[in-house]
Design an enzyme around this catalytic site. Structure first.
Site, mmCIF file in Angstrom:
data_model
loop_
_atom_site.group_PDB
_atom_site.id
_atom_site.type_symbol
_atom_site.label_atom_id
_atom_site.label_comp_id
_atom_site.label_asym_id
_atom_site.label_seq_id
_atom_site.Cartn_x
_atom_site.Cartn_y
_atom_site.Cartn_z
ATOM 1 N N CYS A 102 -23.454 -1.108 -19.301
ATOM 2 C CA CYS A 102 -22.630 -1.365 -20.488
ATOM 3 C C CYS A 102 -22.665 -2.810 -20.972
ATOM 4 C CB CYS A 102 -21.196 -0.910 -20.251
ATOM 5 S SG CYS A 102 -20.249 -1.881 -19.051
ATOM 6 N N HIS A 128 -15.364 -1.732 -17.919
ATOM 7 C CA HIS A 128 -16.221 -1.266 -19.011
ATOM 8 C C HIS A 128 -16.069 -2.192 -20.204
ATOM 9 C CE1 HIS A 128 -18.601 1.266 -21.533
ATOM 10 N NE2 HIS A 128 -17.610 1.441 -22.386
ATOM 11 N N ASP A 173 -19.532 1.338 -29.234
ATOM 12 C CA ASP A 173 -19.821 1.392 -27.801
ATOM 13 C C ASP A 173 -21.116 2.173 -27.582
ATOM 14 O OD1 ASP A 173 -19.845 1.459 -25.067
ATOM 15 O OD2 ASP A 173 -17.995 2.603 -24.847
#
Length: 286
Positions: free
Chosen positions: A79, A118, A135
């Site tokens: 991520c 995250h 995202d």
């Protein structure tokens, strides 16, 4: 971990090379169409993978290293890497972007039982009344493929996936949001919605990401240091490799899978299906 001030690093970032890598040929201006187009192109072009942590190292988050690995090389990332690449592109295109951090709630008793590990983005779009959640690095079959406006009470469908944002009760001064995904196998009822991660809109700095990255990429209890975890999304399917288990999720939610027979099959699958060149020193199946 280096004590270098990450906000002062000035490694080169090549917008042209990034947009060529993801196949984006559209306009280069800060508008909603560009945000949606770049977001989707990134999600369908760059795989999710943790092969650096598997070999015992946290991946570099320096822009030049991300360019070499994910844009010019046959690699993906997790991520932090995906988010930084997208943020740099959006800022170069004229968007105002704020770094956010979230607690993954999949399988958690409560949001507070998980740390913030995250990373995703809050994007302001000129002419739009609300900011957007962007995202491209969640690494799950129900992850966002298109950004969604930060508003509750509305369902969003994008590229065949459905999401919504809800607010959760908590003791902090900032509103706590949860991104939820709809599972098409669960039917039309409320039970088909499942939380992915919870977050506030507090801004996080590059130095925060460096700490998150070091923990997730090196801690012996991190799931990303224990086994390969790879994801790739195409227009009609989602591929996943979790250890020796390979699965394929179709657009209608049907899932098929198998356990890989050995290292040779795993390396061939990773290179052919995920488009990832396995680095030296990595053993996929122990």
């Amino acid at each position: 971990m280096s004590d270098t001030d990450l906000s002062e690093q000035s490694e080169p970032y090549d917008l042209d090379a990034y947009l060529d890598r993801i196949g984006w040929k559209g306009e280069r201006r800060a508008c909603l169409a560009t945000l949606r187009g770049v977001h989707l192109a990134h999600a369908l072009s760059l795989p999710f993978e943790n092969l650096d942590p598997v070999r015992g190292r946290a991946p570099s988050l320096a822009p030049a290293d991300l360019m070499a690995k994910m844009v010019h090389g046959r690699r993906g990332g997790y991520c932090y890497e995906h988010g930084i690449l997208l943020r740099l592109a959006l800022e170069a295109l004229g968007f105002r972007v704020v770094q956010l951090a979230a607690r993954v709630v999949v399988g958690a008793r409560t949001p507070e039982s998980r740390p913030r590990t995250h990373a995703m983005l809050r994007v302001e779009v000129p002419g739009e009344p609300l900011p957007y959640l962007a995202d491209v690095g969640f690494g799950a079959p129900g992850a966002l493929l298109l950004p969604v406006p930060l508003v509750t009470g509305t369902e969003f469908e994008g590229a065949g996936r459905r999401h919504r944002l809800v607010r959760l009760p908590h003791d902090g001064p900032l509103e706590l949001w949860e991104l939820q995904a709809h599972d098409p196998r669960g039917g039309p009822g409320e039970g088909a919605w499942a939380g992915q991660y919870a977050f506030t809109q507090e801004p996080f700095a590059a130095s925060d990401l460096e700490v998150f990255n070091w923990f997730v990429g090196t801690h012996p209890r991190s799931p990303f240091t224990r086994r390969p975890y790879l994801q790739r999304t195409t227009a009609d399917r989602h591929l996943a490799l979790d250890g020796a288990r390979f699965s394929e999720t179709r657009a209608d939610g049907t899932v098929s899978g198998r356990t890989l027979a050995g290292e040779a099959e795993a390396r061939r699958l990773v290179e052919e299906e995920f488009g990832i060149e396995v680095p030296e020193g990595v053993t996929l199946l122990s």
